[in-house]
Design a protein around this motif. Structure first.
Motif, PDB file in Angstrom:
ATOM      1  N   VAL A 123       0.828  -1.206   0.000  1.00 53.00           N
ATOM      2  CA  VAL A 123       0.000   0.000   0.000  1.00 53.00           C
ATOM      3  C   VAL A 123       0.863   1.257   0.000  1.00 53.00           C
ATOM      4  O   VAL A 123       0.462   2.298  -0.541  1.00 53.00           O
ATOM      5  CB  VAL A 123      -0.997   0.012   1.180  1.00 53.00           C
ATOM      6  CG1 VAL A 123      -2.027  -1.091   1.010  1.00 53.00           C
ATOM      7  CG2 VAL A 123      -0.302  -0.110   2.521  1.00 53.00           C
ATOM      8  N   VAL A 153      -7.239  -4.839   3.938  1.00 52.23           N
ATOM      9  CA  VAL A 153      -6.875  -3.465   3.566  1.00 52.23           C
ATOM     10  C   VAL A 153      -8.155  -2.637   3.625  1.00 52.23           C
ATOM     11  O   VAL A 153      -9.082  -2.861   2.846  1.00 52.23           O
ATOM     12  CB  VAL A 153      -6.265  -3.411   2.153  1.00 52.23           C
ATOM     13  CG1 VAL A 153      -5.871  -1.973   1.802  1.00 52.23           C
ATOM     14  CG2 VAL A 153      -5.057  -4.338   2.059  1.00 52.23           C
ATOM     15  N   ARG A 179      -5.249   1.968   3.403  1.00 56.40           N
ATOM     16  CA  ARG A 179      -4.701   2.526   2.163  1.00 56.40           C
ATOM     17  C   ARG A 179      -5.048   4.017   2.068  1.00 56.40           C
ATOM     18  O   ARG A 179      -5.791   4.543   2.900  1.00 56.40           O
ATOM     19  CB  ARG A 179      -5.228   1.761   0.952  1.00 56.40           C
ATOM     20  CG  ARG A 179      -6.739   1.826   0.766  1.00 56.40           C
ATOM     21  CD  ARG A 179      -7.186   1.020  -0.444  1.00 56.40           C
ATOM     22  NE  ARG A 179      -8.617   1.177  -0.701  1.00 56.40           N
ATOM     23  CZ  ARG A 179      -9.561   0.394  -0.234  1.00 56.40           C
ATOM     24  NH1 ARG A 179      -9.235  -0.628   0.560  1.00 56.40           N
ATOM     25  NH2 ARG A 179     -10.832   0.615  -0.531  1.00 56.40           N
TER      26      ARG A 179
END
Length: 357
Positions: A123, A153, A179
């Protein structure tokens, strides 16, 4: 963009299913001194061509796409009719002449093939690579993800507590990262998703509304899926679907003044039971589809293609190469080091991961 005295500039825009429009401009002191709008379109009456040229002349060399569209629409006499082009097409040709709008063909594209990496580093690369493109240090790039640990994520604006079940995360040894782009949580065990990022200049989507950029940037993906026998299409705003249902979604983030991150995750073969134990929101989403009690796995790409994930990767890279003349490159040591430092100081920290508690 240089604005030398009386410099000449040319730009073209081809309407899909329509005509070609060109803009030939001269610039003087940072403004459009003269404009000649031309092409194989139709316009009635003939005299309205003077309206188009007059509407563009005098505008700033930094004029926004929407301002050009407005000037063209307001400048045309009431009885004028355009056929084969519209104000958007004319504005796009003008912006290309000014160097503010680009096409896929204007860039040298690169592909970073999948490489197993820690999820925090993966990320972090989204931010680093997009910033490099924005700063002119890297060619626009398509990067396929591969990770070496089970992970969740979450989106930039999601609540950690609302999305993730800490007991399930601990039981299954899941790494949770946040992220930079918005959108929903991604449950990512080894080999269960197909994920990629596009690191592009914002000039590539110049003039498009946000909702229009998603299918535009993923047109090549629909081509690749079609080669694999998958009938895929976009469902607004950011879902990729087939007649059998949703298979993935996209998210975006603008980075710096001119960079754009666009990434997509598509389900390959997900353990739905484990996902329900890890993601809180996923329970409600899957219950509504009858998945929670009826299925052990969510496997649209594996089931619909019948091929291993590595073959899907190869088809995607080959499609991108054929459409845009891209070349495959390795992740360079300098970029890797920059991303590793950002992962250590930002993406692997509890402060970032729980920034929305």
């Amino acid at each position: 963009m240089t604005t030398n005295q009386d410099s000449a500039h040319h730009g073209e825009y081809k309407v899909i299913g329509g005509k070609l429009v060109a803009a030939d401009l001269t610039l003087h002191d940072g403004r459009i001194a003269t404009a000649s709008i031309n092409g194989d379109f139709f316009l009635e009456p003939d005299e309205a061509l003077e309206d188009l040229n007059a509407a563009v002349a005098g505008l700033s060399a930094d004029v926004e796409h929407r301002a050009i569209r407005a000037a063209v629409e307001q400048g045309l006499r009431p009885e004028a009719e355009l056929f084969g082009v519209d104000a958007f097409a004319i504005a796009s040709a003008v912006r290309r002449a000014l160097g503010k709008s680009t096409t896929w063909e204007d860039h040298q594209w690169e592909i970073i093939p999948p490489e197993p990496l820690p999820i925090a580093l993966t990320v972090a690369l989204d931010e680093v690579l997009t910033r490099q493109v924005a700063e002119g240090r890297r060619n626009p790039t398509m990067r396929l993800w591969q990770w070496n640990e089970p992970a969740v994520v979450i989106g930039a604006f999601q609540s950690l507590a609302n999305e993730v079940d800490p007991e399930g995360v601990e039981r299954h040894a899941i790494n949770v990262v946040r992220r930079i782009s918005g959108g929903g949580a991604m449950f990512m065990e080894a080999d269960n998703c197909v994920t990629y990022s596009l690191h592009v200049p914002q000039s590539l989507v110049d003039g498009l509304e946000t909702a229009e950029t998603y299918p535009f940037l993923d047109e090549w993906t629909m081509d690749a899926l079609g080669r694999l026998g998958v009938e895929a299409f976009y469902q607004p705003l950011n879902d990729i679907a087939t007649p059998q249902g949703k298979i993935g979604g996209a998210a975006q983030k603008r980075v710096g003044e001119s960079g754009l991150l666009h990434h997509v995750t598509m389900s390959y073969d997900i353990d739905a039971v484990k996902m329900l134990e890890v993601l809180r929101i996923g329970r409600e989403k899957l219950r509504g589809k009858g998945v929670a009690s009826a299925k052990k796995r969510v496997d649209p790409l594996r089931r619909q293609t019948g091929v291993p994930r590595v073959e899907i990767w190869e088809t995607m890279m080959a499609t991108f190469e054929e459409r845009y003349g891209a070349r495959r490159v390795d992740l360079d040591a300098e970029t890797r080091a920059e991303a590793e430092e950002l992962a250590r100081t930002k993406f692997a920290t509890p402060e970032w991961t729980a920034r929305v508690p």
